[in-house]
Design a protein around this motif. Sequence first.
Motif, PDB file in Angstrom:
ATOM      1  N   GLU A 153       0.766  -1.638  -0.178  1.00 17.28           N
ATOM      2  CA  GLU A 153      -0.355   0.296   0.248  1.00 17.28           C
ATOM      3  C   GLU A 153       1.057   1.548  -0.200  1.00 17.28           C
ATOM      4  O   GLU A 153       0.264   2.027  -0.322  1.00 17.28           O
ATOM      5  CB  GLU A 153      -1.098   0.208   1.298  1.00 17.28           C
ATOM      6  N   GLU A 203      -2.351  15.879   1.823  1.00 21.39           N
ATOM      7  CA  GLU A 203      -3.444  14.450   2.067  1.00 21.39           C
ATOM      8  C   GLU A 203      -2.890  14.000   1.324  1.00 21.39           C
ATOM      9  O   GLU A 203      -2.691  12.741   2.246  1.00 21.39           O
ATOM     10  CB  GLU A 203      -4.304  15.235   0.348  1.00 21.39           C
ATOM     11  N   THR A 204      -1.048  13.398   0.390  1.00 23.08           N
ATOM     12  CA  THR A 204      -0.761  12.899   0.113  1.00 23.08           C
ATOM     13  C   THR A 204       0.263  12.021   1.402  1.00 23.08           C
ATOM     14  O   THR A 204       1.000  10.802   1.716  1.00 23.08           O
ATOM     15  CB  THR A 204      -0.090  12.271  -0.865  1.00 23.08           C
ATOM     16  N   ILE A 229       1.132   4.309  -3.520  1.00 23.72           N
ATOM     17  CA  ILE A 229       1.202   5.663  -3.452  1.00 23.72           C
ATOM     18  C   ILE A 229       2.208   6.022  -4.607  1.00 23.72           C
ATOM     19  O   ILE A 229       2.360   6.752  -4.814  1.00 23.72           O
ATOM     20  CB  ILE A 229       1.619   6.823  -1.963  1.00 23.72           C
ATOM     21  N   ASP A 273       0.670   7.078   6.903  1.00 22.33           N
ATOM     22  CA  ASP A 273      -0.250   6.513   7.751  1.00 22.33           C
ATOM     23  C   ASP A 273       0.525   4.842   7.261  1.00 22.33           C
ATOM     24  O   ASP A 273       0.079   3.780   8.286  1.00 22.33           O
ATOM     25  CB  ASP A 273      -1.998   6.135   7.470  1.00 22.33           C
ATOM     26  N   GLU A 274       0.841   4.705   5.699  1.00 22.06           N
ATOM     27  CA  GLU A 274       1.246   3.673   5.611  1.00 22.06           C
ATOM     28  C   GLU A 274       2.402   3.393   6.278  1.00 22.06           C
ATOM     29  O   GLU A 274       2.502   2.403   6.749  1.00 22.06           O
ATOM     30  CB  GLU A 274       1.324   3.101   4.422  1.00 22.06           C
ATOM     31  N   ARG A 308      -1.332   9.824   3.811  1.00 19.71           N
ATOM     32  CA  ARG A 308      -1.478   8.668   2.744  1.00 19.71           C
ATOM     33  C   ARG A 308       0.254   7.727   3.524  1.00 19.71           C
ATOM     34  O   ARG A 308      -0.027   6.712   3.825  1.00 19.71           O
ATOM     35  CB  ARG A 308      -1.609   8.930   1.869  1.00 19.71           C
TER      36      ARG A 308
END
Length: 142
Positions: A46, A67-68, A50, A74-75, A71
């Motif tokens: 995941e 936003e990226t 990205i 979080d990953e 992500r």
Amino acid sequence: MTKDTERPLDVAGLQARLAAFATARGWQPYHTPKNLVAALSVEASELVEIFQWLTPEESARVMADPETAHRVTDEVADVLAYLLQLCEVLGVDPLAALDAKIDRNERRFPVPGEPEPTDAPGAPGALEAPGATDAPGDAAGA
């Protein structure tokens, strides 16, 4: 625990929190090495997703987009969580393992132009470390 209770972060404390989280939900029976490695692989994929179609220049700026960046963060957290849980289940000290790996790589891949230590694999009279098969581009060799 929340951010309100400022406390220093450490690997053992995070592992304890992860274990308590899983235990409270009855998930511990599913946290076998095989399952944790599979989950780790999924989460790493995941993270790769990205970056998959970005140019090298775009990938270097990925944290500039909120936003990226969220992500990615979080990953990274998911990957680290599963790695720490795997280490806990297997009894591996991740910091000691990384420290030892860096030591081996410093011996295996000396700085160009500097004399090789006599205990470096491949040096005259040196013994190859058992299991020393990592390529220069492996995770800890980079």
